[in-house]
Design a protein around this motif. Structure first.
Motif, mmCIF file in Angstrom:
data_model
loop_
_atom_site.group_PDB
_atom_site.id
_atom_site.type_symbol
_atom_site.label_atom_id
_atom_site.label_comp_id
_atom_site.label_asym_id
_atom_site.label_seq_id
_atom_site.Cartn_x
_atom_site.Cartn_y
_atom_site.Cartn_z
ATOM 1 N N ARG A 117 0.714 -1.109 0.133
ATOM 2 C CA ARG A 117 -0.045 -0.039 -0.094
ATOM 3 C C ARG A 117 0.781 1.298 0.088
ATOM 4 N NH1 ARG A 117 -5.604 1.412 -0.136
ATOM 5 N NH2 ARG A 117 -6.883 -0.129 0.798
ATOM 6 N N THR A 118 1.932 1.370 0.787
ATOM 7 C CA THR A 118 2.637 2.384 1.064
ATOM 8 C C THR A 118 3.432 2.557 -0.351
ATOM 9 O OG1 THR A 118 3.109 2.047 3.171
ATOM 10 C CG2 THR A 118 4.618 3.519 2.272
ATOM 11 N N VAL A 119 4.038 1.634 -0.871
ATOM 12 C CA VAL A 119 4.738 1.734 -2.141
ATOM 13 C C VAL A 119 4.005 2.288 -3.351
ATOM 14 C CG1 VAL A 119 6.086 0.419 -3.785
ATOM 15 C CG2 VAL A 119 6.655 0.228 -1.611
ATOM 16 N N GLY A 120 2.533 1.676 -3.182
ATOM 17 C CA GLY A 120 1.704 2.272 -4.247
ATOM 18 C C GLY A 120 1.277 3.835 -4.042
ATOM 19 N N ALA A 121 1.275 4.253 -2.900
ATOM 20 C CA ALA A 121 0.999 5.395 -2.846
ATOM 21 C C ALA A 121 2.200 6.506 -3.007
ATOM 22 C CB ALA A 121 0.858 5.919 -1.187
ATOM 23 N N VAL A 122 3.345 6.005 -2.716
ATOM 24 C CA VAL A 122 4.604 6.838 -3.003
ATOM 25 C C VAL A 122 4.830 6.856 -4.730
ATOM 26 C CG1 VAL A 122 6.847 6.919 -2.894
ATOM 27 C CG2 VAL A 122 5.866 6.443 -0.960
ATOM 28 N N GLY A 123 4.562 5.603 -5.268
ATOM 29 C CA GLY A 123 4.624 5.512 -6.706
ATOM 30 C C GLY A 123 3.626 6.497 -7.463
ATOM 31 N N LEU A 124 2.476 6.728 -6.727
ATOM 32 C CA LEU A 124 1.420 7.642 -7.437
ATOM 33 C C LEU A 124 2.215 9.147 -7.530
ATOM 34 C CD1 LEU A 124 -1.149 8.860 -8.365
ATOM 35 C CD2 LEU A 124 -2.034 8.593 -6.222
ATOM 36 N N ALA A 125 2.650 9.442 -6.145
ATOM 37 C CA ALA A 125 3.047 10.735 -6.172
ATOM 38 C C ALA A 125 4.511 11.140 -6.999
ATOM 39 C CB ALA A 125 3.525 11.035 -4.428
ATOM 40 N N VAL A 126 5.149 10.059 -7.298
ATOM 41 C CA VAL A 126 6.528 10.181 -7.924
ATOM 42 C C VAL A 126 5.937 10.191 -9.521
ATOM 43 C CG1 VAL A 126 8.522 9.012 -8.653
ATOM 44 C CG2 VAL A 126 7.976 8.991 -6.299
ATOM 45 N N MET A 139 0.536 15.348 -1.976
ATOM 46 C CA MET A 139 0.364 13.834 -2.225
ATOM 47 C C MET A 139 1.827 13.195 -1.610
ATOM 48 S SD MET A 139 -0.956 13.883 -6.229
ATOM 49 C CE MET A 139 -0.310 12.102 -6.322
ATOM 50 N N LEU A 140 2.749 13.634 -1.908
ATOM 51 C CA LEU A 140 3.925 13.282 -1.548
ATOM 52 C C LEU A 140 4.139 13.278 -0.195
ATOM 53 C CD1 LEU A 140 6.738 11.895 -2.291
ATOM 54 C CD2 LEU A 140 7.740 14.010 -2.477
#
Length: 291
Positions: A117-126, A139-140
């Motif tokens: 879940r966390t990597v998915g959220a970071v991936g969206l921001a990046v 978002m980041l």
């Protein structure tokens, strides 16, 4: 309602299918012109992203000797249950359950889903940042906040509930980067799907404008809500309207995007779920409540 009751509830499944039919049936006829072929062009890559890239990301971040096919099936099943529950919580509970039934320790199962879940959220921001949008700072910060919260939870659990901590090593930096790349690839397919549903209404935006609107709407994702009628969906409608899209077209594009997500979920997740239910009935691992 428990997750087991949710899986066996014919009423809930019927309501889920009804949403897939009723939402576009109400919104699309209100538009002056509708062309569905852009939706198909967006749905194909999004299905690949959701049901191939996301399971691969989860597998990379999971400390278990389970194959790609296992993760693909479990993820497809979880997506169907996620669409039936606010904030997609049913998806996470189902993935944890499947890991437990695969003899993965409880702490490792919880860590697997939380890290994914966390990597998915970071991936969206990046992804939004690389796309050139000026909106992803919040978002980041939200994604980083999730990471900090996860660390705090781990520290608390270490003192109060050490049995819930993972027994194996956490993902290496290389695996985290691998998962991040897969997450960014998935975000690109979401943008293509949104371009397709917007194009079906006869309107269009530049990819950068669309990514900015989509990225801004994700901030509202922390507030739970049903698929297609969540605060995140409402925020996306508002963002599209702010960019010049008429209200009716913006609402139709967003609800259509949410509604067609049921098609691969029912086809892929439903078939796999039917095949899996017999196996799960033979075990007795307790499942936390979905509510």
């Amino acid at each position: 309602m428990s997750l087991r009751a949710l899986v066996h509830s014919k009423v809930v499944l019927f309501l889920g299918v009804a949403v897939a039919v009723v939402v576009p049936a109400i919104t699309l006829p209100r538009l002056p012109s509708v062309t569905l072929w852009p939706v198909a062009l967006g749905l194909i890559p999004w299905t690949v992203g959701k049901y191939i890239l996301c399971p691969l990301r989860w597998r990379v971040l999971t400390n278990a000797q389970l194959g790609r096919w296992w993760h693909t099936r479990a993820y497809a099943e979880s997506e169907l249950l996620g669409l039936l529950t606010p904030a997609h919580v049913g998806a996470d509970l189902w993935r944890i359950r499947r890991l437990l039934h695969a003899d993965v320790a409880r702490g490792d199962a919880l860590a697997s889903v939380a890290i994914d879940r966390t990597v998915g959220a970071v991936g969206l921001a990046v992804f939004v940042a690389f796309a050139g949008s000026a909106l992803p700072l919040r978002m980041l910060l939200t994604a980083l906040g999730l990471g900090v919260a996860a660390i705090i939870v781990l520290l608390v659990l270490r003192r109060m509930k050490p049995q819930l901590l993972p027994t194996g090593p956490l993902p290496s930096p290389k695996r985290l980067v691998h998962g991040l790349v897969l997450s960014m690839g998935y975000q690109a397919t979401i943008a293509l799907l949104l371009l397709g549903t917007l194009g079906a209404t006869g309107h269009t935006l530049s990819p950068l404008e669309l990514l900015g609107a989509f990225g801004a709407s994700q901030i509202a994702g922390a507030v739970p809500g049903p698929n297609g009628a969540s605060p995140r969906d409402a925020a996306l409608v508002v963002a599209l309207v702010a960019l010049g899209i008429p209200w009716a077209a913006a609402a139709a594009a967003v609800t259509l995007k949410a509604a067609i997500a049921w098609l691969p979920a029912l086809a892929l997740g439903g078939i796999s779920l039917i095949a899996t239910r017999r196996l799960l009935r033979q075990t007795s691992i307790p499942v936390p409540d979905a509510a």
